[in-house]
Design a protein around this motif. Structure first.
Motif, PDB file in Angstrom:
ATOM      1  N   GLN A   1      18.204   5.524   1.787  1.00  0.00           N
ATOM      2  CA  GLN A   1      18.519   4.639   2.909  1.00  0.00           C
ATOM      3  C   GLN A   1      17.345   4.591   3.884  1.00  0.00           C
ATOM      4  OE1 GLN A   1      21.287   2.677   3.032  1.00  0.00           O
ATOM      5  NE2 GLN A   1      20.075   1.780   4.685  1.00  0.00           N
ATOM      6  N   GLU A   2      16.769   5.778   4.149  1.00  0.00           N
ATOM      7  CA  GLU A   2      15.624   5.873   5.053  1.00  0.00           C
ATOM      8  C   GLU A   2      14.448   5.063   4.509  1.00  0.00           C
ATOM      9  OE1 GLU A   2      13.496   9.646   6.951  1.00  0.00           O
ATOM     10  OE2 GLU A   2      15.530  10.041   6.288  1.00  0.00           O
ATOM     11  N   LEU A   3      14.252   5.193   3.210  1.00  0.00           N
ATOM     12  CA  LEU A   3      13.160   4.473   2.547  1.00  0.00           C
ATOM     13  C   LEU A   3      13.350   2.969   2.698  1.00  0.00           C
ATOM     14  CD1 LEU A   3      10.637   4.760   0.732  1.00  0.00           C
ATOM     15  CD2 LEU A   3      12.160   4.674  -1.225  1.00  0.00           C
ATOM     16  N   LEU A   4      14.582   2.523   2.502  1.00  0.00           N
ATOM     17  CA  LEU A   4      14.887   1.091   2.639  1.00  0.00           C
ATOM     18  C   LEU A   4      14.582   0.616   4.060  1.00  0.00           C
ATOM     19  CD1 LEU A   4      18.179   0.473   0.634  1.00  0.00           C
ATOM     20  CD2 LEU A   4      15.937  -0.549   0.261  1.00  0.00           C
ATOM     21  N   ASN A   5      15.015   1.413   5.046  1.00  0.00           N
ATOM     22  CA  ASN A   5      14.760   1.063   6.444  1.00  0.00           C
ATOM     23  C   ASN A   5      13.265   0.942   6.713  1.00  0.00           C
ATOM     24  OD1 ASN A   5      17.464   1.084   6.999  1.00  0.00           O
ATOM     25  ND2 ASN A   5      17.484   3.153   7.851  1.00  0.00           N
ATOM     26  N   LEU A   6      12.520   1.935   6.215  1.00  0.00           N
ATOM     27  CA  LEU A   6      11.070   1.946   6.432  1.00  0.00           C
ATOM     28  C   LEU A   6      10.421   0.720   5.798  1.00  0.00           C
ATOM     29  CD1 LEU A   6       9.843   5.615   6.029  1.00  0.00           C
ATOM     30  CD2 LEU A   6       9.390   4.073   7.920  1.00  0.00           C
ATOM     31  N   GLN A   7      10.851   0.408   4.590  1.00  0.00           N
ATOM     32  CA  GLN A   7      10.266  -0.734   3.886  1.00  0.00           C
ATOM     33  C   GLN A   7      10.572  -2.037   4.621  1.00  0.00           C
ATOM     34  OE1 GLN A   7      11.843   0.203   0.016  1.00  0.00           O
ATOM     35  NE2 GLN A   7       9.848   0.806  -0.769  1.00  0.00           N
ATOM     36  N   GLU A   8      11.747  -2.082   5.228  1.00  0.00           N
ATOM     37  CA  GLU A   8      12.115  -3.248   6.017  1.00  0.00           C
ATOM     38  C   GLU A   8      11.207  -3.363   7.244  1.00  0.00           C
ATOM     39  OE1 GLU A   8      16.282  -4.068   7.615  1.00  0.00           O
ATOM     40  OE2 GLU A   8      16.596  -3.690   5.472  1.00  0.00           O
ATOM     41  N   GLN A   9      11.040  -2.216   7.937  1.00  0.00           N
ATOM     42  CA  GLN A   9      10.177  -2.197   9.115  1.00  0.00           C
ATOM     43  C   GLN A   9       8.747  -2.558   8.746  1.00  0.00           C
ATOM     44  OE1 GLN A   9      10.727   1.731  10.645  1.00  0.00           O
ATOM     45  NE2 GLN A   9      12.474   1.182  11.886  1.00  0.00           N
ATOM     46  N   GLN A  10       8.327  -2.053   7.588  1.00  0.00           N
ATOM     47  CA  GLN A  10       6.974  -2.343   7.127  1.00  0.00           C
ATOM     48  C   GLN A  10       6.787  -3.838   6.884  1.00  0.00           C
ATOM     49  OE1 GLN A  10       5.844  -1.189   3.152  1.00  0.00           O
ATOM     50  NE2 GLN A  10       3.872  -0.418   3.875  1.00  0.00           N
ATOM     51  N   ALA A  11       7.798  -4.445   6.275  1.00  0.00           N
ATOM     52  CA  ALA A  11       7.729  -5.885   5.991  1.00  0.00           C
ATOM     53  C   ALA A  11       7.631  -6.673   7.299  1.00  0.00           C
ATOM     54  CB  ALA A  11       8.948  -6.305   5.194  1.00  0.00           C
ATOM     55  N   GLN A  12       8.412  -6.246   8.297  1.00  0.00           N
ATOM     56  CA  GLN A  12       8.363  -6.919   9.598  1.00  0.00           C
ATOM     57  C   GLN A  12       6.995  -6.734  10.244  1.00  0.00           C
ATOM     58  OE1 GLN A  12      11.562  -5.446  11.971  1.00  0.00           O
ATOM     59  NE2 GLN A  12      13.138  -6.491  10.780  1.00  0.00           N
ATOM     60  N   TRP A  13       6.474  -5.508  10.144  1.00  0.00           N
ATOM     61  CA  TRP A  13       5.175  -5.192  10.737  1.00  0.00           C
ATOM     62  C   TRP A  13       4.091  -6.053  10.093  1.00  0.00           C
ATOM     63  CZ3 TRP A  13       0.673  -3.138   8.646  1.00  0.00           C
ATOM     64  CH2 TRP A  13      -0.294  -2.717   9.572  1.00  0.00           C
ATOM     65  N   LYS A  14       4.158  -6.167   8.763  1.00  0.00           N
ATOM     66  CA  LYS A  14       3.151  -6.948   8.043  1.00  0.00           C
ATOM     67  C   LYS A  14       3.209  -8.422   8.427  1.00  0.00           C
ATOM     68  CE  LYS A  14       1.971  -4.263   3.985  1.00  0.00           C
ATOM     69  NZ  LYS A  14       2.316  -3.905   2.609  1.00  0.00           N
TER      70      LYS A  14
ATOM     71  N   GLN B   1       5.328   9.463   1.288  1.00  0.00           N
ATOM     72  CA  GLN B   1       5.910  10.795   1.433  1.00  0.00           C
ATOM     73  C   GLN B   1       7.374  10.817   0.984  1.00  0.00           C
ATOM     74  OE1 GLN B   1       3.710  13.018   2.296  1.00  0.00           O
ATOM     75  NE2 GLN B   1       5.189  14.609   1.832  1.00  0.00           N
ATOM     76  N   LEU B   2       8.130   9.826   1.446  1.00  0.00           N
ATOM     77  CA  LEU B   2       9.549   9.731   1.097  1.00  0.00           C
ATOM     78  C   LEU B   2       9.748   9.585  -0.404  1.00  0.00           C
ATOM     79  CD1 LEU B   2      11.455   7.526   3.687  1.00  0.00           C
ATOM     80  CD2 LEU B   2      12.020   9.812   2.908  1.00  0.00           C
ATOM     81  N   LYS B   3       8.907   8.749  -1.013  1.00  0.00           N
ATOM     82  CA  LYS B   3       9.038   8.525  -2.456  1.00  0.00           C
ATOM     83  C   LYS B   3       8.788   9.809  -3.230  1.00  0.00           C
ATOM     84  CE  LYS B   3       8.203   3.606  -2.864  1.00  0.00           C
ATOM     85  NZ  LYS B   3       7.227   2.551  -3.154  1.00  0.00           N
ATOM     86  N   LEU B   4       7.793  10.579  -2.746  1.00  0.00           N
ATOM     87  CA  LEU B   4       7.503  11.870  -3.383  1.00  0.00           C
ATOM     88  C   LEU B   4       8.700  12.813  -3.259  1.00  0.00           C
ATOM     89  CD1 LEU B   4       3.806  12.719  -2.466  1.00  0.00           C
ATOM     90  CD2 LEU B   4       4.805  12.506  -4.728  1.00  0.00           C
ATOM     91  N   GLN B   5       9.263  12.847  -2.046  1.00  0.00           N
ATOM     92  CA  GLN B   5      10.421  13.714  -1.793  1.00  0.00           C
ATOM     93  C   GLN B   5      11.577  13.339  -2.710  1.00  0.00           C
ATOM     94  OE1 GLN B   5      10.540  13.551   2.573  1.00  0.00           O
ATOM     95  NE2 GLN B   5      11.885  15.317   2.466  1.00  0.00           N
ATOM     96  N   LEU B   6      11.827  12.040  -2.809  1.00  0.00           N
ATOM     97  CA  LEU B   6      12.919  11.549  -3.652  1.00  0.00           C
ATOM     98  C   LEU B   6      12.711  11.950  -5.101  1.00  0.00           C
ATOM     99  CD1 LEU B   6      13.747   8.024  -2.249  1.00  0.00           C
ATOM    100  CD2 LEU B   6      15.369   9.830  -2.773  1.00  0.00           C
TER     101      LEU B   6
END
Ligand SMILES: [Zn+2]
Length: 146
Positions: A130-143, A61-66
């Motif tokens: 910045q939000e996207l970066l945060n999310l990707q970081e959280q995603q990496a941790q989750w994975k 969603q964020l990528k689309l918005q960007l």
């Protein structure tokens, strides 16, 4: 009750349908009219082995918005440069002095809106990135925890 084969009504006590001769069951789906079967309820809902990634939809969603914001920004920039180009064209024919000064003010007014829009868009894009970066970081941790 109703026949499970042909759906006709049968008086109690009969063991076979008077219309089609189908044997009647006292339990089960005798009351169910044909063509209207109960969907089988499987005890286990089908589940994929992998747990769903909760971050992926947000990231998409964020990528689309960007992408949309950057398109908007590009449009504004194009419009601004065409306004400038038009100013340069017209002012070349304007005599020096007041009139040329007037054109300058006119250009500034025309560019004021887009300029503000552009700054707002650039800010939004920065925040979203910045939000996207945060999310990707959280995603990496989750994975990593899966
Ligand atoms: Zn029948």
């Amino acid at each position: 009750m109703f026949c499970s084969q042909c759906g006709s009504q049968i008086e109690d006590g009969f063991r076979f349908c008077q219309q089609c001769g189908a044997p009647l069951q006292t339990t089960g789906n005798v009351m169910q009219r044909p063509g209207n079967p109960v969907a089988p309820v499987s005890p286990k809902a089908p589940r994929s082995g992998k747990p769903q990634d909760p971050y992926q939809p947000q990231i998409v969603q964020l990528k689309l918005q960007l992408k949309q914001l950057k398109l908007d920004l590009k449009q504004i920039t194009t419009r601004m440069s065409s306004t400038r180009a038009r100013y340069n064209e017209t002012s070349a024919f304007a005599p020096r002095g007041l009139l040329r000064e007037g054109y300058k003010i006119f250009e500034d007014i025309n560019l004021l809106g887009p300029q503000q829009q552009k700054q707002q868009l650039q800010q939004q894009i920065m925040q979203l990135e910045q939000e996207l970066l945060n999310l990707q970081e959280q995603q990496a941790q989750w994975k990593a925890q899966q």
